[in-house]
Write an enzyme that holds these catalytic residues in place. Structure first.
Site, short mmCIF file in Angstrom:
data_model
loop_
_atom_site.label_atom_id
_atom_site.label_comp_id
_atom_site.label_asym_id
_atom_site.label_seq_id
_atom_site.Cartn_x
_atom_site.Cartn_y
_atom_site.Cartn_z
N GLY A 26 -47.01 62.02 45.39
CA GLY A 26 -45.97 61.71 45.50
C GLY A 26 -45.34 60.34 44.56
O GLY A 26 -46.34 59.66 44.43
N GLN A 31 -41.33 52.89 41.74
CA GLN A 31 -42.58 52.83 41.23
C GLN A 31 -42.72 52.72 39.90
O GLN A 31 -44.01 52.25 39.10
CB GLN A 31 -43.70 53.69 41.96
CG GLN A 31 -43.74 53.87 43.53
CD GLN A 31 -44.64 54.55 44.23
OE1 GLN A 31 -44.31 55.74 44.25
NE2 GLN A 31 -45.92 54.48 44.10
N CYS A 68 -51.76 54.37 48.44
CA CYS A 68 -50.36 54.28 47.43
C CYS A 68 -50.62 54.09 46.06
O CYS A 68 -51.53 53.19 45.66
CB CYS A 68 -49.60 53.17 48.04
SG CYS A 68 -48.12 52.92 47.34
N LEU A 69 -49.87 54.66 45.11
CA LEU A 69 -50.28 54.45 43.67
C LEU A 69 -49.86 52.83 43.32
O LEU A 69 -50.17 52.43 42.46
CB LEU A 69 -49.61 55.31 42.94
CG LEU A 69 -49.83 56.74 43.06
CD1 LEU A 69 -48.81 57.54 42.27
CD2 LEU A 69 -51.18 57.05 42.56
N HIS A 111 -43.12 58.32 53.22
CA HIS A 111 -44.02 57.41 52.49
C HIS A 111 -42.81 56.98 51.23
O HIS A 111 -42.60 55.93 51.09
CB HIS A 111 -45.27 57.79 52.12
CG HIS A 111 -46.02 56.72 51.29
ND1 HIS A 111 -47.11 56.26 51.45
CD2 HIS A 111 -45.76 56.49 49.85
CE1 HIS A 111 -47.48 55.53 50.50
NE2 HIS A 111 -46.71 55.34 49.50
N GLU A 112 -42.59 58.24 50.53
CA GLU A 112 -41.67 58.02 49.40
C GLU A 112 -40.31 57.37 49.75
O GLU A 112 -39.74 56.60 48.83
CB GLU A 112 -41.36 59.42 48.48
CG GLU A 112 -42.91 60.13 48.54
CD GLU A 112 -43.92 58.82 47.45
OE1 GLU A 112 -43.16 58.08 46.80
OE2 GLU A 112 -44.78 59.14 47.73
N HIS A 115 -40.39 53.93 50.05
CA HIS A 115 -40.40 53.13 48.69
C HIS A 115 -38.90 52.88 48.13
O HIS A 115 -38.74 51.72 47.76
CB HIS A 115 -41.23 54.12 47.49
CG HIS A 115 -42.48 53.97 47.45
ND1 HIS A 115 -42.94 52.53 47.04
CD2 HIS A 115 -43.58 54.72 47.67
CE1 HIS A 115 -44.49 52.88 46.98
NE2 HIS A 115 -44.74 54.01 47.49
ZN ZN Z 1 -46.61 54.72 47.67
#
Ligand code: ZN
Length: 147
Positions: A26, A31, A68-69, A111-112, A115
């Protein structure tokens, strides 16, 4: 965001590509420094790009591990998420869509959407000891998802 123009398709394609290159499941626009309310997600054959997402129904609660990225090298354990959700939003052309999700897919979407509100899994840790430093390989094993 009110205007849906063709440039959004390019943004969505770029987001899918960035996510795949990073082995993520995702990615949310903030991000990649885009202040648009959109995220993309791909998990077990389901692929979605959702603009202006909103969780309109949430049921149950379960705990799970997340990576998480935006927080490389760490995973968070025992993060509480709803088991089953219904997300309302718009597709890349502005058409209204509804996405029911359960389990991991529901976790990814939550989660997204977090963000988009500036919330990271760090903010959802119940205990500081649930945050673990991991190598790239361990992260793959432990979290199974990077979002
Ligand atoms: Zn994340």
């Amino acid at each position: 965001m009110h205007r849906f123009d063709p440039s959004l398709q390019k943004l969505v394609n770029d987001m899918f590509e960035t996510m795949q290159v990073a082995n993520g499941v995702g990615l949310a626009a903030p991000q990649i420094a885009q202040s648009i309310r959109v995220f993309v997600a791909a998990y077990e054959g389901q692929e979605v790009a959702v603009f202006n997402p909103e969780i309109v129904k949430a049921e149950g609660e379960e705990r799970g591990t997340e990576g998480c990225l935006s927080i490389p090298g760490y995973v968070g354990e025992n993060i509480r998420r709803a088991t089953k959700i219904l997300v309302k939003g718009q597709d890349v052309r502005g058409k209204h869509i509804r996405i029911p999700a359960e389990g991991w897919f529901a976790r990814i979407l939550q989660h997204e959407i977090d963000h988009l509100d500036g919330i990271l899994f760090l903010d959802r840790l119940d205990r500081p000891e649930d945050l673990h430093e991991v190598t790239e390989e361990e992260a793959e094993e432990k979290a199974t998802v990077k979002e």
